[in-house]
Design a protein around this motif. Structure first.
Motif, mmCIF file in Angstrom:
data_model
loop_
_atom_site.group_PDB
_atom_site.id
_atom_site.type_symbol
_atom_site.label_atom_id
_atom_site.label_comp_id
_atom_site.label_asym_id
_atom_site.label_seq_id
_atom_site.Cartn_x
_atom_site.Cartn_y
_atom_site.Cartn_z
ATOM 1 N N VAL A 47 -4.639 12.361 -5.689
ATOM 2 C CA VAL A 47 -5.485 13.208 -3.929
ATOM 3 C C VAL A 47 -7.021 12.761 -4.079
ATOM 4 N N GLU A 48 -7.514 12.958 -5.153
ATOM 5 C CA GLU A 48 -9.724 12.648 -5.055
ATOM 6 C C GLU A 48 -9.370 10.962 -3.902
ATOM 7 N N ALA A 49 -8.835 10.318 -4.349
ATOM 8 C CA ALA A 49 -8.412 8.901 -3.437
ATOM 9 C C ALA A 49 -8.122 9.463 -1.955
ATOM 10 N N GLY A 50 -7.074 10.554 -1.963
ATOM 11 C CA GLY A 50 -6.409 10.127 -0.306
ATOM 12 C C GLY A 50 -5.093 9.934 -0.787
ATOM 13 N N VAL A 51 -4.627 9.734 -1.096
ATOM 14 C CA VAL A 51 -3.382 8.515 -1.364
ATOM 15 C C VAL A 51 -2.229 10.335 -0.799
ATOM 16 N N ALA A 52 -1.746 9.685 -0.112
ATOM 17 C CA ALA A 52 -0.499 11.273 0.084
ATOM 18 C C ALA A 52 0.403 11.077 -0.481
ATOM 19 N N LEU A 53 1.056 12.508 -1.395
ATOM 20 C CA LEU A 53 2.453 12.393 -1.331
ATOM 21 C C LEU A 53 3.869 13.123 -1.371
ATOM 22 N N ALA A 54 4.721 12.628 -1.935
ATOM 23 C CA ALA A 54 6.208 12.730 -1.720
ATOM 24 C C ALA A 54 6.962 13.159 -3.036
ATOM 25 N N ALA A 55 8.038 14.394 -3.393
ATOM 26 C CA ALA A 55 8.854 13.709 -4.456
ATOM 27 C C ALA A 55 9.733 14.973 -4.413
ATOM 28 N N THR A 56 10.394 14.121 -5.650
ATOM 29 C CA THR A 56 12.321 15.509 -5.287
ATOM 30 C C THR A 56 12.031 16.052 -6.933
ATOM 31 N N SER A 57 12.932 16.627 -7.517
ATOM 32 C CA SER A 57 12.096 16.770 -8.695
ATOM 33 C C SER A 57 13.994 17.257 -9.114
ATOM 34 N N ASN A 58 14.034 16.477 -10.444
ATOM 35 C CA ASN A 58 14.824 17.566 -11.803
ATOM 36 C C ASN A 58 14.294 19.039 -11.992
ATOM 37 N N THR A 59 15.341 20.047 -11.997
ATOM 38 C CA THR A 59 14.927 21.442 -12.815
ATOM 39 C C THR A 59 14.700 21.379 -14.782
ATOM 40 N N ARG A 70 1.095 -1.313 -0.222
ATOM 41 C CA ARG A 70 -0.200 -0.159 0.097
ATOM 42 C C ARG A 70 0.533 1.177 -0.207
ATOM 43 N N LYS A 71 2.406 0.685 -0.200
ATOM 44 C CA LYS A 71 3.338 2.527 -1.080
ATOM 45 C C LYS A 71 3.575 2.118 -1.626
ATOM 46 N N ALA A 72 3.299 3.229 -2.295
ATOM 47 C CA ALA A 72 4.939 3.022 -3.785
ATOM 48 C C ALA A 72 5.968 4.242 -3.605
ATOM 49 N N PHE A 73 7.284 3.939 -4.602
ATOM 50 C CA PHE A 73 8.116 4.422 -4.609
ATOM 51 C C PHE A 73 9.002 4.378 -5.701
ATOM 52 N N GLY A 74 9.000 5.482 -6.670
ATOM 53 C CA GLY A 74 9.784 4.751 -8.776
ATOM 54 C C GLY A 74 10.059 6.521 -8.683
ATOM 55 N N THR A 75 10.813 6.304 -9.663
ATOM 56 C CA THR A 75 11.211 7.657 -9.936
ATOM 57 C C THR A 75 9.800 7.713 -11.535
ATOM 58 N N PHE A 76 9.947 8.922 -11.860
ATOM 59 C CA PHE A 76 8.970 10.002 -12.970
ATOM 60 C C PHE A 76 9.009 9.192 -14.032
ATOM 61 N N VAL A 77 10.036 8.523 -14.443
ATOM 62 C CA VAL A 77 10.186 8.108 -15.495
ATOM 63 C C VAL A 77 10.061 5.968 -15.250
ATOM 64 N N GLY A 114 -5.275 3.137 -4.398
ATOM 65 C CA GLY A 114 -5.778 1.805 -3.071
ATOM 66 C C GLY A 114 -4.184 2.106 -1.475
ATOM 67 N N HIS A 115 -3.644 3.539 -2.011
ATOM 68 C CA HIS A 115 -2.177 2.732 -1.609
ATOM 69 C C HIS A 115 -2.268 4.096 -0.691
ATOM 70 N N ARG A 116 -1.104 4.247 0.834
ATOM 71 C CA ARG A 116 -0.847 5.103 1.148
ATOM 72 C C ARG A 116 -0.591 6.238 0.858
ATOM 73 N N LEU A 117 0.961 6.187 0.442
ATOM 74 C CA LEU A 117 1.362 6.887 -0.048
ATOM 75 C C LEU A 117 2.130 6.500 -1.119
ATOM 76 N N LEU A 118 2.415 7.730 -1.753
ATOM 77 C CA LEU A 118 2.902 7.629 -3.473
ATOM 78 C C LEU A 118 4.035 8.708 -3.012
ATOM 79 N N CYS A 119 5.476 7.972 -3.284
ATOM 80 C CA CYS A 119 6.758 8.739 -3.586
ATOM 81 C C CYS A 119 7.313 8.467 -5.273
ATOM 82 N N ILE A 120 7.497 9.291 -5.577
ATOM 83 C CA ILE A 120 8.480 10.109 -6.946
ATOM 84 C C ILE A 120 9.694 10.752 -6.760
ATOM 85 N N ASP A 121 10.789 9.635 -7.350
ATOM 86 C CA ASP A 121 11.884 10.088 -6.863
ATOM 87 C C ASP A 121 11.723 11.034 -8.917
#
Length: 372
Positions: A191-203, A136-143, A163-170
């Motif tokens: 967001v509408e489904a209540g998934v929390a988000l975390a991200a880093t990004s390139n410029t 129920r947690k996902a972690f992946g790069t943007f690609v 259905g995930h609690r958290l999505l991390c996008i590196d």
């Protein structure tokens, strides 16, 4: 599981004696099913054991300690899951139906800082600290996320991740407008489904400024989602260069070949041939391309000839770094891979990240070489 087929013409000649036979990346043609793309949305092996407690803040950069404190609190606040009985909801309990009370404050974080300050370490630590089952947690790069959409389709991806609690996008790719719009639309649905988000990004191209990623660029590109993110500035130098020696000089072709043949599970390839092969393998498969390798040995490293080739090499460098696969090479040192024009262009951040990561892997590979 992926399958890897080999082209007989590309397989190196057998090694006689007791030395282990080498493999060739150029002989591998991995096929990666969509279900593997979903199952592997976890922190890469390099970050299996990282936690907030293993992140060592630079004492001269107080923003690093502050980021740890904020992220620990953020993870603790994700214990409340959306209630299926009350329908879908947005962040802060807004949206259709009544939802359980959620923790105060933003339920999205954006880590803003230059390469090598430990953003991925912190993002992976957040994933580990979030009180939810790994499924129920996902972690992946943007690609990797855009590859998932390509494999499953937009609607199925929404359904799978909702259905995930958290999505991390590196490494959110702000330099690709089309994919940015696609992922921004996906995140709006999550967001509408209540998934929390975390991200880093390139410029963004042309937004090189202070040599750091810009929170304003990220928040603008994700459009209506910006209100849900708290930006955390993380200052500091590339940690891979803190107190470390200069990048090692390349070895000779003979040394590299001998080390490859003496190392169980090592690959051996001519660098220009590998660059050609990468053009025939989709970047989503580069992780599978390196399955089972203990080292990558390359002969004849030289400057990459064009930007498309350079960007493919960046993806491979990321996958090797994630998996902690040492890279032993002959030819030019890795800081001469990219032309001066490339290092001043819109993809400058990616190229410097690749140089930094390949240099770290080259240091790791020194143990493979017999020295007098």
């Amino acid at each position: 599981m992926s399958t890897v087929s080999s082209s007989p013409a590309s397989v190196p000649a057998p090694i006689t004696g007791t030395a282990p036979a080498t493999v060739s990346l150029c002989a591998r043609e991995p096929r990666v099913p969509a279900d593997r793309l979903v199952a592997e949305m976890v922190p890469p092996p390099r970050f299996d054991s990282v936690r907030f407690g293993t992140y060592i803040p630079d004492p001269n950069q107080p923003s690093q300690s502050e980021a740890v404190r904020v992220l620990e609190a953020f993870a603790g606040g994700l214990g409340e899951a959306p209630s299926a009985a009350t329908g879908r909801r947005g962040f802060f309990g807004l949206g259709r139906g009544r939802a359980p009370k959620t923790p105060a404050g933003p339920r999205g974080v954006y880590l803003d800082g230059g390469y090598g300050v430990g953003k991925t370490h912190l993002l992976a630590s957040l994933w580990h600290a979030t009180p939810a089952e790994p499924s129920r947690k996902a972690f992946g790069t943007f690609v990797e996320l855009t590859n998932l959409v390509g494999a499953l389709g937009f609607q199925q991806t929404v359904q799978t991740l909702s259905g995930h609690r958290l999505l991390c996008i590196d490494e959110f790719e702000l330099d690709d407008p089309g994919d940015t719009v696609l992922v921004s639309s996906l995140l709006a649905r999550l967001v509408e489904a209540g998934v929390a988000l975390a991200a880093t990004s390139n410029t963004l191209p042309g937004k090189l400024g202070e040599g750091r990623f810009a929170a304003a660029d990220f928040l603008r590109e994700i459009q209506g989602l910006s209100a849900h993110f708290r930006a955390l500035r993380i200052d500091g130098e590339d940690y891979r260069h803190r107190g470390l020696p200069e990048a090692p000089a390349p070895y000779s072709d003979e040394q590299v070949t001998r080390a490859a043949r003496a190392t169980e599970g090592a690959s051996l390839d001519d660098f220009p041939a590998l660059l050609d092969h990468l053009a025939r393998v989709h970047p989503s498969r580069y992780g599978a391309l390196t399955d089972g390798l203990t080292a990558v040995c390359l002969t004849g490293v030289r400057p990459v000839p064009d930007q498309s080739t350079a960007l493919r090499l960046v993806v491979l460098a990321d996958r090797l770094y994630d998996r902690e696969v040492p890279v032993l090479a002959s030819g030019l040192p890795f800081d001469r891979l990219f032309s001066e024009e490339m290092l001043k262009g819109g993809y400058r951040k990616k190229y410097f990240r690749a140089i930094s990561r390949l240099t770290a892997l080259a240091r790791d590979a020194g143990r493979l070489v017999d020295t007098p």
